[in-house]
Write an enzyme that holds these catalytic residues in place. Structure first.
Site, PDB file in Angstrom:
ATOM      1  N   TRP A 102     -69.587 -52.773  76.878  1.00 39.58           N
ATOM      2  CA  TRP A 102     -70.300 -53.929  76.383  1.00 39.58           C
ATOM      3  C   TRP A 102     -70.928 -54.848  77.661  1.00 39.58           C
ATOM      4  O   TRP A 102     -71.746 -55.337  77.592  1.00 39.58           O
ATOM      5  CB  TRP A 102     -69.677 -54.582  75.332  1.00 39.58           C
ATOM      6  CG  TRP A 102     -69.563 -53.848  74.113  1.00 39.58           C
ATOM      7  CD1 TRP A 102     -68.392 -53.149  73.530  1.00 39.58           C
ATOM      8  CD2 TRP A 102     -70.744 -53.480  73.179  1.00 39.58           C
ATOM      9  NE1 TRP A 102     -68.903 -52.545  72.328  1.00 39.58           N
ATOM     10  CE2 TRP A 102     -70.257 -52.497  72.062  1.00 39.58           C
ATOM     11  CE3 TRP A 102     -72.101 -53.666  73.221  1.00 39.58           C
ATOM     12  CZ2 TRP A 102     -71.240 -51.908  71.247  1.00 39.58           C
ATOM     13  CZ3 TRP A 102     -72.877 -53.166  72.500  1.00 39.58           C
ATOM     14  CH2 TRP A 102     -72.511 -52.377  71.249  1.00 39.58           C
ATOM     15  N   ASP A 171     -68.310 -62.645  75.507  1.00 40.25           N
ATOM     16  CA  ASP A 171     -68.779 -62.066  74.562  1.00 40.25           C
ATOM     17  C   ASP A 171     -67.220 -61.744  73.744  1.00 40.25           C
ATOM     18  O   ASP A 171     -66.445 -61.071  74.413  1.00 40.25           O
ATOM     19  CB  ASP A 171     -69.394 -60.764  74.908  1.00 40.25           C
ATOM     20  CG  ASP A 171     -69.739 -59.623  73.647  1.00 40.25           C
ATOM     21  OD1 ASP A 171     -69.375 -60.121  72.614  1.00 40.25           O
ATOM     22  OD2 ASP A 171     -70.035 -58.788  74.034  1.00 40.25           O
ATOM     23  N   LYS A 195     -66.950 -57.021  63.279  1.00 39.09           N
ATOM     24  CA  LYS A 195     -65.685 -56.682  63.842  1.00 39.09           C
ATOM     25  C   LYS A 195     -64.741 -57.026  63.079  1.00 39.09           C
ATOM     26  O   LYS A 195     -63.814 -56.551  62.499  1.00 39.09           O
ATOM     27  CB  LYS A 195     -65.497 -56.631  65.330  1.00 39.09           C
ATOM     28  CG  LYS A 195     -66.722 -56.132  66.279  1.00 39.09           C
ATOM     29  CD  LYS A 195     -66.960 -54.566  66.063  1.00 39.09           C
ATOM     30  CE  LYS A 195     -68.312 -54.118  66.725  1.00 39.09           C
ATOM     31  NZ  LYS A 195     -68.838 -54.672  68.098  1.00 39.09           N
TER      32      LYS A 195
HETATM   33  C1  LIG Z   1     -70.101 -54.579  68.835  1.00 39.09           C
HETATM   34  C2  LIG Z   1     -70.090 -55.151  70.043  1.00 39.09           C
HETATM   35  C3  LIG Z   1     -71.272 -55.738  70.454  1.00 39.09           C
HETATM   36  C4  LIG Z   1     -72.814 -55.457  69.921  1.00 39.09           C
HETATM   37  O1  LIG Z   1     -72.747 -56.008  68.846  1.00 39.09           O
HETATM   38  P1  LIG Z   1     -74.172 -56.005  67.863  1.00 39.09           P
HETATM   39  O2  LIG Z   1     -73.807 -57.033  66.679  1.00 39.09           O
HETATM   40  O3  LIG Z   1     -74.256 -54.720  67.261  1.00 39.09           O
HETATM   41  O4  LIG Z   1     -75.166 -56.480  68.521  1.00 39.09           O
HETATM   42  C5  LIG Z   1     -71.298 -56.656  71.626  1.00 39.09           C
HETATM   43  N1  LIG Z   1     -70.234 -56.697  72.369  1.00 39.09           N
HETATM   44  C6  LIG Z   1     -69.156 -56.359  72.029  1.00 39.09           C
HETATM   45  C7  LIG Z   1     -67.839 -56.635  72.560  1.00 39.09           C
HETATM   46  C8  LIG Z   1     -68.988 -55.698  70.586  1.00 39.09           C
HETATM   47  O5  LIG Z   1     -67.681 -54.875  70.185  1.00 39.09           O
END
Ligand SMILES: *Cc1c(COP(=O)(O)O)cnc(C)c1O
Length: 360
Positions: A102, A171, A195
């Site tokens: 990511w 993030d 998540k």
């Molecule tokens: C799933 C995830 C993303 C991407 O998320 P989207 O909502 O599909 O854009 C970004 N960073 C992390 C750490 C993730 O687990």
């Protein structure tokens, strides 16, 4: 009702109580005679949901004054671009930590918009470890330093965060609200909901208000954080159903005792799995540095890919799904977010033990 134990990395398992409450209210929202998802986003019914969701995030995380909580669309992926667009002036620079898949995507977008200094590159260790937070410093004139608090694919998680001169941007898509943290250590926290918070469709952004002033006026309205801060995230039609589900999940989280209680439970669940791996006589092997093993995404290998395939299939047959590792890394991944009950993890642990016995 036969619910399986769902170990998918995202969209991921949600508290059954929250799903049932949504079901109960889907056709006739709290006696209003219509569904919340057919109600104007300017109605008093929706407004109450919208405000309550933001307030619950503030309360659960202890967001101090001087920060705004935004509810946006576009996924966490859109933040990979919005963060540099808003925070980094043209010709400017930022710092990033390359800790996994990511972070790599966030890095690729930031590079298109300015100069990126890599302050950590975990590529040499195949992203199985993280830097000591005390060793992570921002460089001179850097607009911000970006980290990924939990790498969902590689299963590494920061346990403490760096203290940096430049604003820290995180993030937190795959571990937000899984443990208490000090929001005031951060300039921006962002997370896609799917998540740990609800369905896909909404992204939470927590931003320190002084950073809102950095956004250039040349940005299109939606891409400017200021637009959303000024309008209370009602500049355009928000993802109303996703936000409603997030609210139900946050209320559930509060009933569970909040983030302290949740963190304790998450650590306990993760420890059950890591112990099962460590005591398997090397039948199971976790590649991740024990200091940074994720409490959310537990990754491990078996002696062969063939056995890994059988493991996933046989687990599926006993009602445990979503255990296949990400296609880019292979192996097994058990995602055990807040809503995964301890019984699900215990069931997986006993399955692991009998599978190892049968195939060792
Ligand atoms: C799933 C995830 C993303 C991407 O998320 P989207 O909502 O599909 O854009 C970004 N960073 C992390 C750490 C993730 O687990």
């Amino acid at each position: 009702m036969a619910r399986v134990y769902n170990f998918y990395a995202g969209p991921a398992t949600l508290p059954v109580e929250a799903l049932q409450e949504a079901q109960k209210n889907l056709v006739d929202y709290e006696g209003s005679g219509l569904s919340l998802i057919e109600t104007s986003h300017r109605s008093k019914e929706y407004d109450a949901v919208h405000t309550a969701t933001i307030d619950l995030i503030k309360e659960l995380l202890g967001v101090p004054s001087g920060y705004s909580v935004l509810l946006l669309g576009g996924g966490a992926s859109m933040q990979f671009g919005m963060v540099p667009m808003n925070l980094m002036p043209q010709g400017g620079s930022c710092d990033m930590t390359l800790t996994g898949s990511w972070a790599k995507k966030a890095l690729a977008d930031a590079k298109k918009l300015g100069t990126v200094h890599l302050v950590y590159d975990g590529g040499d260790s195949a992203f199985t470890t993280l830097p000591d937070p005390a060793s992570v410093q921002s460089s001179a004139n850097s607009s911000y330093l970006h980290i990924t608090s939990n790498e969902t694919i590689e299963g590494v998680q920061w346990k403490r965060f760096p203290q940096t001169e430049a604003p820290l941007v995180a993030d937190m898509s795959s571990d937000i609200l899984s443990r208490p943290l000090s929001v005031d250590q951060f300039g921006i926290i962002y997370a896609g909901a799917q998540k740990n918070l609800g369905p896909s469709g909404v992204t939470i952004v927590i931003i320190r208000d002084d950073l809102l002033e950095r956004a250039p006026d040349s940005l299109p309205a939606y891409l400017n954080y200021r637009t959303h801060a000024k309008s209370g995230s009602l500049y355009n039609t928000p993802p109303v159903f996703s936000i409603y589900m997030v609210k139900l999940v946050l209320e559930w989280l509060q009933r569970q005792g909040g983030l302290g209680a949740m963190a304790e439970r998450n650590r306990k669940k993760a420890a059950l799995l890591y112990d099962a791996i460590e005591t398997s006589g090397s039948f199971y092997r976790c590649p991740v540095d024990p200091r940074y093993r994720s409490d959310m995404n537990v990754v491990f290998r078996l002696p062969s890919e063939d056995l890994e395939k059988r493991f996933v299939t046989e687990a599926g047959a006993t009602g445990m799904i979503g255990l296949k590792g990400h296609r880019s890394v292979g192996g097994i991944r058990a995602s055990i977010y807040n809503a995964m009950p301890e019984e699900g993890v215990s069931k997986l642990v006993s399955f692991m033990s009998s599978f190892a016995q049968a195939h060792a």
